[in-house]
Design a protein around this motif. Sequence first.
Motif, PDB file in Angstrom:
ATOM      1  N   ASP A  82       5.538  47.020   1.597  1.00 27.56           N
ATOM      2  CA  ASP A  82       4.253  46.608   2.161  1.00 27.56           C
ATOM      3  C   ASP A  82       4.470  45.511   3.209  1.00 27.56           C
ATOM      4  O   ASP A  82       5.342  44.659   3.040  1.00 27.56           O
ATOM      5  N   ASP A  83       3.677  45.549   4.263  1.00 27.62           N
ATOM      6  CA  ASP A  83       3.709  44.508   5.301  1.00 27.62           C
ATOM      7  C   ASP A  83       5.088  44.320   5.910  1.00 27.62           C
ATOM      8  O   ASP A  83       5.635  43.220   5.937  1.00 27.62           O
ATOM      9  N   THR A 142      -2.693  48.091   1.194  1.00 29.83           N
ATOM     10  CA  THR A 142      -2.116  47.792  -0.115  1.00 29.83           C
ATOM     11  C   THR A 142      -2.793  48.622  -1.204  1.00 29.83           C
ATOM     12  O   THR A 142      -2.136  49.158  -2.101  1.00 29.83           O
TER      13      THR A 142
END
Length: 457
Positions: free
Chosen positions: A220-221, A164
């Motif tokens: 993200d993720d 991140t």
Amino acid sequence: MTNETWGLVREELIKRVGRNNYVTWIEPLKFSDLRQGVARFEVPTSFFGDWVSRNFGDHIRAQLNHAGAQVDRVEFAVSATRPAAAPQPAAPAPAATRARPAARPAADADDMPGAPLDSRFTFDSFVVGKPNELAHAAARRVAEGGPVTFNPLFLYGGVGLGKTHLMHAIAHELQTRQPHLRVLYLSAEQFMYRFVQALRERQIMDFKELFRSVDVLMVDDVQFIAGKDSTQEEFFHTFNALVDQNKQIVISADRAPGEIKDLEDRIKSRLQCGLVVDLHPTDYELRLGILQQKVELYRSQYRGLVIADGVLEFLAHRITTNVRVLEGALTRLFAFASLVGREITLELAQDCLADILRASDRKLTIEEIQRKVADHYNIRLSDMIGPKRVRTIARPRQIAMYLAKQLTPRSLPEIGRRFGGRDHTTIMHGVRKIEELMATDSQLADDLQLLRRQLQG
Ligand code: ADP
Ligand code: MG
């Protein structure tokens, strides 16, 4: 407090949270009133309110107080649910006031539905070491904003290793270098949230249009959307549309594309088309570097803080789980030391961080040791436990016994059980044998040192 004060405070908040966050999250807030220490704002949706409260609530409160208002708490309420103070005018008012449409965030072109960027997550504050140098270099390349050379950039690695941080750093850098670019950063969870909301509100065309109009998309993720079929589908189409337009995409996940369960194969293969780089677990040098950098930052905050020699080295050595835990430990240590006004010594650190240190103690299992030794000597794990007596197998087996005795708290009978039910005297014999050999066989001594180091991480 007046609307004017709020106007001034907003100016100040731009500096605190950055322009992108400001435009996305602060500007849409409408100041309602301040009563008995509670400042109230109207927000377009409850999600929006939650987000702002969680991420910027403290900033807002602090700035309000700084400007002279006395605020203990900040509250956010959705406009529609607020009881109307006066009778509503018959004509639809909102359109005239250029207030953001409450329920239609995705439709508005400047309302980038991204997540706030953490202003601390920059390239400057990212410490580069062996485990992350490749990921860092790739992120830097993307942040230059030049022609797209690999698409997507896929960053993966365990929790707290800086994925991140790197993504935010890319966004910050792009914003400074090329302010005209539309950079959209969000988590896969938010992508899904937006998508579901658009479906519910029948604004799927707006949703599509918005996501296809960005220059750089960062998700993200992404492992989060595995198994969520319609979200995956939409993600796939968005992804393809952007790649076709030669727009840069950056994705992160907790593991490699091929290893994400319940992710469609066509998505996996698309994700693998670009540059896939992993962030390796931190090593001692990187951890120490990160700690040193944080200490520099703290120094400017808390003057006169003294850290005894060896404390940072101790922490870098002992806290190996992840960077977030490492940072948390340091924060606690500093807060504690500044409260009690003491120098940070090794004893203070051990006291104050006892729970973290205990949790970070790696519990090595006998099975891990057997596996590692078997790997090292190229024998089968089953032979470790089995009855074969040939030297090429018996010797590694004894080495594993020796390491099990040295590196775990297990008793000889317990170790015996894990080695296929051998008697404790057999284990003792093995351990002694290795101790003897170590003194004369330098190759064996080297092997042991290497294995020990690898096992203890
Ligand atoms: P991830 O997204 O991989 O789980 P984060 O990017 O959230 O991890 O990082 C966790 C914390 O550790 C953040 O506060 C981040 O700033 C810090 N961190 C991680 N790697 C580094 C690094 N190389 N240099 C400085 N800080 C780092
Ligand atoms: Mg993360």
